[in-house]
Scaffold this active site. Structure first.
Site, PDB file in Angstrom:
ATOM      1  N   ASP A 263       0.854  -1.185   0.000  1.00 16.99           N
ATOM      2  CA  ASP A 263       0.000   0.000   0.000  1.00 16.99           C
ATOM      3  C   ASP A 263       0.893   1.241   0.000  1.00 16.99           C
ATOM      4  OD1 ASP A 263      -2.227   1.618   0.168  1.00 16.99           O
ATOM      5  OD2 ASP A 263      -2.909   0.862   2.109  1.00 16.99           O
TER       6      ASP A 263
ATOM      7  N   GLU B 218       2.558   5.155  -3.918  1.00 17.88           N
ATOM      8  CA  GLU B 218       2.515   6.144  -5.003  1.00 17.88           C
ATOM      9  C   GLU B 218       3.838   6.897  -5.197  1.00 17.88           C
ATOM     10  OE1 GLU B 218      -1.231   4.851  -3.699  1.00 17.88           O
ATOM     11  OE2 GLU B 218       0.183   6.022  -2.523  1.00 17.88           O
TER      12      GLU B 218
ATOM     13  N   ASP C  87      -9.319   3.900  -1.582  1.00 16.49           N
ATOM     14  CA  ASP C  87     -10.144   4.234  -0.421  1.00 16.49           C
ATOM     15  C   ASP C  87     -11.508   4.784  -0.839  1.00 16.49           C
ATOM     16  OD1 ASP C  87      -7.941   3.458   0.974  1.00 16.49           O
ATOM     17  OD2 ASP C  87      -7.245   5.478   1.427  1.00 16.49           O
TER      18      ASP C  87
END
Length: 967
Positions: free
Chosen positions: A543, A546, A620
């Site tokens: 996770d 980015e 999300d």
């Protein structure tokens, strides 16, 4: 560097913000609009200037015909940029490569940058060249060119035929420079047709601070306000190379729909972006970001970027891949033309013009001329790699939340799934399993016995997934961060010192997976001895890759940070997440070197090529009907850009769904390629068994349907892994001639099964309108066999809470397993049911692929791949036949077939059975190597709208053998 106590305070403040109750929507002010992004603003202004000038606009780029050379499958030359306010020209090397696959590649570089003949500002240690290594990460296919290419020159253009049978053609116009790509002598794609090519050449900043006694330099004739240092949200980008963007207009004449450029929370058919009714005002943005509680129907950037676009019109599909990893924006404008001025807009054709611009790097574009959707996606997959063939457990159901708080909590959830007879395969642990958010550790108080926990899971062939993110906690006496620092494997700041930011652990450093040494080190951390407490049934979740940096600009890393090789982060941002997943994938391979299992890694950030390494999810989302509805086009987009192993958090990550929404989301999720329930730490517990009647029963039935269809799902994944074809297929992909379906994104087909799914996404709905294409084909309700006929209109289908709207399209055969089990692993030796769906032609066909579902032995021939075909033969007898699709045996084939020799078909269900079968009670079974026998058949006649159907019980045929059933 800030003192540690300051970092601690800032960390607590930031984390408290991120843990706040999810009441507000995305904070748009944290993310740039085009007007706040200097290069986006400049390129839009450039396009506005061209548009305002109109037909008198002349692009300042020309191809010097004296430099053109065509040999070895490439056209090379120098594109000259005439400088408007400077003397001379900027020389831009051009290479057009014609690949053996029929794909064309166009690259434009900057000669002065190639030779490193520029000066960097602020004493930067960044590379001087334009970033040219995206292909190293994204491309795995052959880039071999056609060697015997020929060209001709006429009327100021170089013409190069290429592709299969030379049916493609590139017309390279010299002045102004542009390229037309033709198929069958018709223009399909145009580069620089509108003159928007824009390569911002390097120029030196003229300092205008005047010392006493010096003459002031002349005022700039151009607006330089966005050229140099650029600030946003309290952060300043030093931009040591100044303005360096690349832009190009790519037009699709006659094409009214474009798709792709995932990921965005909007419709499948991309909207126009220059304002107007139901149009966006900002371009689509590709800049991987941690967008907290993203909104629907928006061109805002999200977590991943795949710069691959397809254009479609009736019976024709083409595409482009914009291979650039920097921040990218895409404008879309459509114009309608009519051959008859009196038609008042009725009829005619639509042209789609797109305008692409990236902040830095090369202009590097691949061109795909189709003509079918399959041709385009397969060619793209040959370049970037096909989706991973996952272990079978990975395509079953995953149970997750932030967080299961103890190992006993995990054991209790596991036991309750069994108590309520609800199948699942994987349970997940978010960051709280660690000791103080230090990865590769376990909280000694809450998870004292992780191996015992995994042993319980393994008793029912279940798995564990744990989260590990790229940020490493900066804390004394933590051996992971100590090694990261001592080995110099972390991302550096603009001054070439280790970069410090904060994320969940507080003060953190980021592993630089562009560095081969960092990958080797990362691999070593996952061994069972290094990551103590993990067993072979533990897998990974990456996770925040980015990367998410809570105190960074736009919640990410500063663009002037430095990576391995001296490349700025601005150059590599969108491919950063891929490099991290690549390192984790390699680590899981290395964990069991003697008997490697296929890794499972879930990623939030992705780029073209990430599909080779695992699964993604849409991040999300919110517990809202709009997010359930929006998940369908988002996943369809992922499928047509070559990353089909995709899903959305079932139930919504933020907020508490109503029980109706939760049930409907499970029904939709049963048809997500990646199927996971997940929830925020502040939400109420929502495991399926907590919903209560009738919702628990509804959810359980949706889960059992997923497990029942796992053979069809696994076959679909195999097809995707060898051809790149989507697993979820939009209507336009399956029906490329039906213009009514081109913008449809609320229903889809499951691969080649013929299953047409229309999830319920509206509160309180008890019916749905399902569109059935013209042609008169029969569609049957999956559960009741009620018959519908496709005439190019929508039909109303009953959809009470207990029902998922699923139709079976005639002409297909698919396999399923009907015995309920606790997990997919416990279904391995269960027999198959074949479902044959007939219609007016009386024919049907399908496939089944089987392997061990976990190892790589299928690459050595350890698999079963069968075709099934039902048809009336010349002797007038209808037969269902099974044939081997294997081209040749491998070294593991014999052993595998022996092990699977007892795997059989226990039932054949024929939907739409002909009335001539009434009264028949048996069928003849002919099996290779066994001989003939009979099997019982029971015929059920049509009743009202319900189709006739027949069941053959226990034909007894082996799934790996050649056989036929004669009706």
């Amino acid at each position: 560097m800030l003192p540690s106590r300051v970092w601690s305070c800032l960390s607590l403040l930031t984390v408290s913000v991120f843990l706040a109750s999810p009441a507000a929507a995305v904070k748009r002010e944290n993310f740039k609009t085009c007007d706040q992004s200097g290069f986006c603003k400049r390129n839009r202004a450039y396009a506005d200037k061209a548009s305002t000038t109109g037909s008198s606009w002349i692009s300042p780029y020309s191809l010097d015909s004296r430099t053109i050379d065509v040999k070895n499958g490439q056209l090379t030359g120098i594109v000259s940029k005439k400088l408007e306010h400077e003397s001379g020209i900027a020389r831009l090397p051009l290479t057009i490569t014609f690949l053996q696959s029929g794909v064309a590649r166009v690259t434009i570089d900057e000669e002065r940058r190639q030779k490193a003949e520029i000066e960097l500002r602020h004493g930067s240690q960044a590379r001087k060249e334009r970033y040219n290594e995206v292909a190293k990460w994204a491309i795995v296919g052959e880039l071999n060119s056609v060697k015997n290419i020929k060209s001709s020159t006429e009327e100021g253009a170089t013409i190069v035929p290429y592709g299969p049978g030379n049916k493609f053609k590139a017309i390279v116009k010299h002045q102004p420079f542009s390229i037309d790509f033709l198929r069958d002598d018709e223009i399909q794609i145009k580069f620089n047709g509108n003159g928007l090519l824009n390569v911002e050449h390097w120029r030196q900043k003229i300092e205008r601070e005047v010392k006493e006694g010096e003459e002031a330099p002349p005022e700039p004739v151009e607006d330089e306000s966005t050229w140099w240092d650029e600030s946003f949200g309290g952060n300043t980008d030093s931009k040591p190379k100044g303005p360096e963007s690349v832009g190009l207009d790519v037009s699709f004449p006659g094409y009214g729909h474009v798709y792709g450029i995932a990921s965005h929370a909007g419709p499948l058919s991309l909207k126009e972006t220059r304002g107007g009714t139901d149009k966006y005002t900002d371009p689509y943005r590709l800049y991987n970001s941690d967008v907290f509680e993203y909104e629907m129907d928006s061109p805002m950037t999200l977590y991943g970027a795949i710069p691959f676009m397809q254009a479609h019109r009736k019976d024709s599909t083409v595409g482009v891949l914009w291979l650039n990893a920097a921040e990218t924006w895409i404008d879309i404008v459509k114009s309608k033309t009519s051959s008859n001025p009196l038609s008042l807009g009725i009829g005619g054709t639509t042209d789609t013009q797109t305008h692409w611009f990236s902040e830095s790097g090369l202009l590097d574009v691949f061109v795909f001329l189709g003509p079918t959707p399959k041709d385009v996606i397969q060619s793209y997959g040959e370049l970037t790699g096909y989706t991973q063939l996952p272990q079978q457990f990975a395509i079953a159901y995953h149970q997750c939340r932030w967080n299961y708080v103890t190992d006993e909590d995990v054991r209790d959830v596991d036991r309750k799934f069994d108590k309520y007879k609800i199948p699942y395969d994987v349970i997940w642990l978010d960051i709280e399993y660690t000791d103080g958010k230090k990865y590769f550790t376990w909280d000694p108080h809450n998870f004292p016995d992780p191996l015992g926990m995994q042993k319980q899971l393994n008793s029912h062939d279940r798995k564990l997934v744990v989260i590990i993110d790229p940020h490493i906690k900066n804390e004394a006496n933590y051996h992971i961060v100590d090694e990261l620092k001592s080995k110099s494997l972390a991302v550096k700041n603009k001054d070439n010192n280790i970069y410090e930011g904060w994320c969940w652990p507080g003060s953190s450093h980021w592993v630089d997976c562009f560095n081969p040494a960092a990958i080797s080190w990362w691999k070593s951390l996952f061994s069972y001895s290094s990551f103590s407490g993990t067993a072979s049934n533990a897998f990974l979740w990456n996770d925040m890759n980015e990367p998410s940096v809570f105190n960074g600009p736009e919640t990410t890393m500063p663009k002037d940070n430095l990576h391995h090789g001296g490349w700025e982060h601005r150059d590599v941002h969108n491919v950063n997440g891929l490099t991290f997943v690549n390192a984790t994938y390699e680590a899981l391979l290395a964990r069991d070197p003697k008997s490697p299992k296929r890794p499972f890694v879930l990623t939030r950030s992705f780029y073209a090529g990430s599909q080779r390494m695992g699964a993604m999810w849409t991040g999300d989302n919110q517990a809202a009907w709009s997010h359930l509805e929006g998940s369908i086009p988002m996943l369809l987009s992922q499928n047509i850009v070559g990353f089909p192993f995709s899903g959305a958090d079932v139930g919504g990550f933020f907020g508490n769904p109503s029980k109706e929404l939760l049930a409907r989301w499970y029904q939709a999720g049963a048809f997500y390629p990646f199927f996971r329930g997940h929830a925020h730490i502040d939400t109420r517990r929502r495991e399926p068994y907590l919903a209560g009647p009738p919702y628990t029963e509804v959810i359980t039935q949706a889960l059992r349907l997923r497990y029942q269809l796992l053979p069809a799902w696994y076959t679909a994944f195999h097809t995707a892994s060898v051809s790149g074809e989507p697993i979820l297929r939009p209507m336009w992909y399956v029906h490329p001639s039906d213009e009514t379906a081109f913008a449809m994104d609320d229903q889809f087909y499951l691969a080649t099964t013929g299953l047409l799914v229309k999830p319920v996404t509206t509160e309180g709905a008890d019916t749905v309108a399902v569109y059935l294409p013209p042609g008169g084909e029969s569609y049957y309700d999956y559960f009741s066999y009620e018959t519908y006929t496709g005439v190019g209109k929508s039909v109303s289908m009953a959809a009470p809470l207990s029902k998922i709207p699923v139709l079976m399209r005639e002409g297909h055969v698919f396999a399923r397993k009907e015995r309920p089990r606790k997990s997919s692993g416990l279904m391995r030796w269960d027999p198959y049911t074949l479902v044959v769906v007939l219609g007016k032609t009386g024919t049907a066909e399908g496939e089944l692929y089987v392997d061990d579902g976990e190892t790589f032995e299928y690459q050595a021939g350890a698999f079963i791949h069968r075709s099934f075909r039902f048809a009336a033969t010349a002797d007038g007898i209808s037969r269902l036949e099974s044939k081997d699709l294997r081209t040749a045996p491998g070294k593991k084939t014999k052993e595998f077939l022996k092990r699977y020799a007892n795997l059989r078909v226990e039932k054949v269900v024929v939907v739409g059975a002909p009335s001539s079968w009434a009264g028949k009670t048996e069928v003849k079974v002919v099996e290779e190597g066994v001989g003939e026998r009979t099997a019982e058949m029971k015929y059920h006649g049509a009743e009202g709208a319900k189709a006739a159907w027949a069941v053959v019980r226990d034909p007894g045929v082996g799934i790996e053998r050649t056989w036929s059933v004669e009706f």
